[in-house]
Design a protein around this motif. Structure first.
Motif, PDB file in Angstrom:
ATOM      1  N   SER A  34       0.819  -1.215   0.000  1.00 23.75           N
ATOM      2  CA  SER A  34       0.000   0.000   0.000  1.00 23.75           C
ATOM      3  C   SER A  34       0.854   1.266   0.000  1.00 23.75           C
ATOM      4  N   LEU A  91      -5.945  -3.589  -2.498  1.00 27.29           N
ATOM      5  CA  LEU A  91      -4.775  -3.153  -3.273  1.00 27.29           C
ATOM      6  C   LEU A  91      -5.144  -2.804  -4.709  1.00 27.29           C
ATOM      7  N   ALA A  99      -0.839  -6.379  -7.364  1.00 26.74           N
ATOM      8  CA  ALA A  99      -2.005  -6.171  -6.505  1.00 26.74           C
ATOM      9  C   ALA A  99      -3.079  -7.222  -6.721  1.00 26.74           C
TER      10      ALA A  99
END
Length: 283
Positions: A40, A247, A223
């Motif tokens: 993140s 994500l 992600a």
């Protein structure tokens, strides 16, 4: 409501069954949440993700103070595995008294071979080599053993003789005496090959599913992959509960922001559309 029902089912599960069925999944989830926190960050790269995976895999295999890992075992590979090769251009003449002594040593060896390759270089053919005795000294579980094979014959190019150690030696040393014809001095090549075992995760390791998950993430450090792994792990602990692809959404929001900051009208429009679509997914 679905999440509440999932929690009730979770609490109703017997403790022993929970420990047996869910401990490995909880290990995965804890690792995935750490990974999600790392990813993140705006500065996190695929290299950072792979380095995290490597470090955590090493921890889950439990390093030992004396070296190695508790949950790693050494096995014979399927097909061709790692091989230590010792090459020697023969100088000794078979009709004389002297012999060339060729030696090779290595760790985690399960097989030793005397090899006379077909070629001694890319373009040059090899010549016959006379081999006297092949001897391998090795240790398995602290027990020292020596195997000796009297070959005492000419070996033509493209032939080999193998000594199987009957197990995986902690360390092995192979010694071969050789010679050739006078006209083939330094034009006859003999090799010793020590074939080595390969590392394999022990199936008894309770953290094996987490290790396999990290290996998948390492192959695709993005992600979408991590969100999918989190969703699968959460679903096994909380059946029926939805998982937010955090994500992926964060990645789309950042991309939308970047497009909206562009000086090109078409990029700004694409950014607005991506933002709207991403926000719809959050409803």
């Amino acid at each position: 409501m679905k999440r509440a029902l999932a929690v009730l089912l979770f609490l109703a599960t017997p403790a022993s069954a929970f420990q047996e069925d869910c401990s490995s999944t909880l290990t995965q989830l804890g690792t995935l949440y750490e990974l999600r926190t790392l990813m993140s960050k705006s500065y996190a790269s695929s290299y950072d993700v792979q380095r995290f995976a490597d470090r955590r895999i090493d921890e889950l295999r439990e390093p030992l103070p004396e070296g190695g890992h508790r949950w790693i075992r050494w096995v014979r590979p399927y097909g061709t595995g790692p091989t230590i090769k010792r090459e020697h251009s023969v100088v000794a003449v078979q009709s004389g008294r002297d012999r060339d002594r060729v030696e090779a040593a290595g760790a985690r060896v399960y097989e030793a071979s005397v090899v006379v390759p077909r070629k001694r270089s890319l373009l040059r053919e090899n010549n016959p080599v006379w081999v006297g005795t092949a001897e391998v000294t090795y240790e398995i579980d602290g027990r020292r053993t020596t195997k000796q094979e009297v070959i005492d014959q000419w070996m033509n190019p493209g032939t080999s003789r193998t000594i199987d150690l009957g197990g995986i030696a902690d360390r092995a040393t192979a010694v071969v005496d050789s010679a050739t014809q006078q006209r083939h001095v330094k034009q006859a090549l003999v090799e010793i090959h020590l074939r080595q075992a390969v590392a394999e995760d022990d199936p008894a390791n309770p953290a094996l599913p987490a290790i396999q998950m990290l290996q998948r993430v390492r192959e695709s450090p993005d992600a979408v992959t991590v969100d999918a792994e989190i969703a699968a792990a959460e679903a096994s602990v909380f059946p029926g509960a939805g998982s937010l692809p955090f994500l992926t959404i964060l990645q789309d929001l950042r991309q939308a922001d970047e497009l909206m900051r562009s000086s090109k009208p078409e990029d700004q429009e694409a950014g607005n559309e991506l933002l709207k679509e991403t926000l719809r997914r959050l409803r």
